[in-house]
Design a protein around this motif. Structure first.
Motif: not given
Length: 91
Positions: A54-56, A79-83
């Motif tokens: 459920r957290k994917l 470094g502006d991208v998360q995930g």
């Protein structure tokens, strides 16, 4: 993929469920092959129960087309991208 890590020079350590522990390739003898196969199945079984499905969605940042790839790579390097960013060949 590991592309963002490669760009940042990050060393990835962890479990490789596709190769035997000795990383030399597929074992030659039947007993080692069987052991390796059991270990690999155990790893995948653990992933199916320990990874919170459920957290994917939280690791997926966005989907981009090839034309956006350079801009996105620049954002990753800053470094502006998360995930995770998925590059769609259909978009």
């Amino acid at each position: 993929t590991v592309y963002p890590f490669i760009l940042r020079g990050v060393r990835l350590l962890g479990v490789d469920s596709t190769l035997p522990c000795n990383v030399a390739g597929w074992p030659n003898d039947a007993a080692s092959q069987e052991t390796f196969t059991k270990e690999r199945r155990n790893i995948w079984a653990r992933l199916s129960t320990d990874l919170p499905h459920r957290k994917l969605h939280a690791v997926h940042n966005r989907t981009i087309g090839l034309e956006e790839l350079q801009e996105q790579a620049d954002r990753i390097l800053k470094g502006d991208v998360q995930g995770r960013v998925v590059v769609s060949l259909q978009k």
